[in-house]
Write a protein that holds these residues in place. Structure first.
Motif, mmCIF file in Angstrom:
data_model
loop_
_atom_site.group_PDB
_atom_site.id
_atom_site.type_symbol
_atom_site.label_atom_id
_atom_site.label_comp_id
_atom_site.label_asym_id
_atom_site.label_seq_id
_atom_site.Cartn_x
_atom_site.Cartn_y
_atom_site.Cartn_z
ATOM 1 N N GLU A 24 0.831 -1.200 0.000
ATOM 2 C CA GLU A 24 0.000 0.000 0.000
ATOM 3 C C GLU A 24 0.871 1.256 0.000
ATOM 4 N N ASN A 25 1.872 1.289 0.860
ATOM 5 C CA ASN A 25 2.768 2.449 0.908
ATOM 6 C C ASN A 25 3.553 2.600 -0.390
ATOM 7 N N SER A 26 3.972 1.488 -0.984
ATOM 8 C CA SER A 26 4.687 1.563 -2.259
ATOM 9 C C SER A 26 3.814 2.213 -3.320
ATOM 10 N N ARG A 27 2.537 1.848 -3.353
ATOM 11 C CA ARG A 27 1.624 2.436 -4.334
ATOM 12 C C ARG A 27 1.444 3.924 -4.065
ATOM 13 N N HIS A 28 1.358 4.316 -2.795
ATOM 14 C CA HIS A 28 1.224 5.736 -2.465
ATOM 15 C C HIS A 28 2.462 6.511 -2.906
ATOM 16 N N TYR A 29 3.641 5.916 -2.728
ATOM 17 C CA TYR A 29 4.869 6.561 -3.200
ATOM 18 C C TYR A 29 4.843 6.713 -4.722
ATOM 19 N N GLU A 30 4.390 5.673 -5.422
ATOM 20 C CA GLU A 30 4.296 5.741 -6.885
ATOM 21 C C GLU A 30 3.367 6.860 -7.333
ATOM 22 N N VAL A 31 2.190 6.932 -6.721
ATOM 23 C CA VAL A 31 1.214 7.966 -7.084
ATOM 24 C C VAL A 31 1.785 9.346 -6.803
ATOM 25 N N ALA A 32 2.429 9.509 -5.660
ATOM 26 C CA ALA A 32 3.005 10.807 -5.306
ATOM 27 C C ALA A 32 4.106 11.197 -6.293
ATOM 28 N N ALA A 33 4.956 10.247 -6.661
ATOM 29 C CA ALA A 33 6.039 10.540 -7.611
ATOM 30 C C ALA A 33 5.469 10.879 -8.988
ATOM 31 N N GLU A 34 4.477 10.117 -9.450
ATOM 32 C CA GLU A 34 3.835 10.416 -10.735
ATOM 33 C C GLU A 34 3.164 11.793 -10.690
ATOM 34 N N SER A 35 2.548 12.096 -9.569
ATOM 35 C CA SER A 35 1.889 13.392 -9.407
ATOM 36 C C SER A 35 2.896 14.525 -9.477
ATOM 37 N N MET A 36 4.053 14.357 -8.844
ATOM 38 C CA MET A 36 5.080 15.394 -8.901
ATOM 39 C C MET A 36 5.555 15.606 -10.333
ATOM 40 N N ASP A 37 5.699 14.527 -11.089
ATOM 41 C CA ASP A 37 6.090 14.664 -12.499
ATOM 42 C C ASP A 37 5.051 15.488 -13.260
ATOM 43 N N LEU A 38 3.776 15.200 -13.029
ATOM 44 C CA LEU A 38 2.711 15.948 -13.709
ATOM 45 C C LEU A 38 2.657 17.399 -13.243
ATOM 46 N N ILE A 39 2.848 17.624 -11.964
ATOM 47 C CA ILE A 39 2.854 18.989 -11.421
ATOM 48 C C ILE A 39 3.917 19.824 -12.134
ATOM 49 N N ARG A 40 5.049 19.214 -12.422
ATOM 50 C CA ARG A 40 6.173 19.927 -13.035
ATOM 51 C C ARG A 40 6.043 20.057 -14.553
ATOM 52 N N ALA A 41 5.006 19.432 -15.166
ATOM 53 C CA ALA A 41 4.911 19.448 -16.628
ATOM 54 C C ALA A 41 3.572 19.937 -17.184
ATOM 55 N N THR A 42 2.506 19.844 -16.434
ATOM 56 C CA THR A 42 1.181 20.112 -16.987
ATOM 57 C C THR A 42 0.942 21.589 -17.277
ATOM 58 N N LEU A 43 0.026 21.827 -18.195
ATOM 59 C CA LEU A 43 -0.462 23.178 -18.482
ATOM 60 C C LEU A 43 -1.910 23.337 -18.017
ATOM 61 N N ASN A 44 -2.468 22.295 -17.436
ATOM 62 C CA ASN A 44 -3.863 22.288 -17.015
ATOM 63 C C ASN A 44 -3.960 22.570 -15.514
ATOM 64 N N PRO A 45 -4.602 23.681 -15.124
ATOM 65 C CA PRO A 45 -4.700 24.003 -13.698
ATOM 66 C C PRO A 45 -5.429 22.936 -12.885
ATOM 67 N N ARG A 46 -6.436 22.320 -13.479
ATOM 68 C CA ARG A 46 -7.174 21.262 -12.758
ATOM 69 C C ARG A 46 -6.226 20.099 -12.434
ATOM 70 N N THR A 47 -5.398 19.724 -13.400
ATOM 71 C CA THR A 47 -4.419 18.660 -13.177
ATOM 72 C C THR A 47 -3.389 19.101 -12.146
ATOM 73 N N PHE A 48 -2.880 20.322 -12.283
ATOM 74 C CA PHE A 48 -1.857 20.820 -11.363
ATOM 75 C C PHE A 48 -2.346 20.772 -9.914
ATOM 76 N N PHE A 49 -3.478 21.409 -9.642
ATOM 77 C CA PHE A 49 -3.949 21.480 -8.263
ATOM 78 C C PHE A 49 -4.482 20.137 -7.763
ATOM 79 N N GLY A 50 -5.081 19.358 -8.664
ATOM 80 C CA GLY A 50 -5.534 18.020 -8.282
ATOM 81 C C GLY A 50 -4.383 17.124 -7.890
ATOM 82 N N ARG A 51 -3.299 17.214 -8.643
ATOM 83 C CA ARG A 51 -2.133 16.399 -8.328
ATOM 84 C C ARG A 51 -1.424 16.886 -7.072
#
Length: 120
Positions: A24-51
């Motif tokens: 469970e913790n490994s999956r949470h780390y994966e989601v958080a890491a993927e979210s950080m990648d999207l935060i640093r690349a997206t142009l969509n505010p909904r994606t940015f703040f959601g992530r």
């Protein structure tokens, strides 16, 4: 931030409950890491703040504590200014309007300064 404190993958003992927690913790780390990648690349505010919310939720689930990620105003400001600059460079500043209240004071001041300068 908790992502940087992540331990190397190591398997817990044969205990089923510990293995489940580890997975469970490994999956949470994966989601958080993927979210950080999207935060640093997206142009969509909904994606940015959601992530950003996703990173905070994962952190809370892993640590059992309130999110330090969302409480870190300096980090939030830096990420938001980086995002604003990407959005402005892409000519999509109007997409930010519904999310203005989510910006830190410094990021809001930056947004106002770059949108005023562009409108001159």
């Amino acid at each position: 931030m908790f992502l940087f404190k992540r331990r190397k993958k190591r398997q817990p003992g044969k205990d089923g409950e510990a293995l489940l927690r580890f997975a469970e913790n490994s999956r949470h780390y994966e989601v958080a890491a993927e979210s950080m990648d999207l935060i640093r690349a997206t142009l969509n505010p909904r994606t940015f703040f959601g992530r950003c919310d996703d990173v905070a939720a994962c952190e809370t689930r892993i640590t059992g504590q309130p999110s330090a990620f969302l409480a870190d105003t300096e980090l939030q400001t830096a990420l938001q200014i980086e995002f604003i600059d990407r959005v402005i460079a892409a000519g999509r500043q109007e997409t930010m309007l519904p999310y203005i209240e989510r910006l830190t004071e410094e990021a809001l001041a930056h947004y106002r300064s770059v949108t005023v300068d562009r409108n001159r």
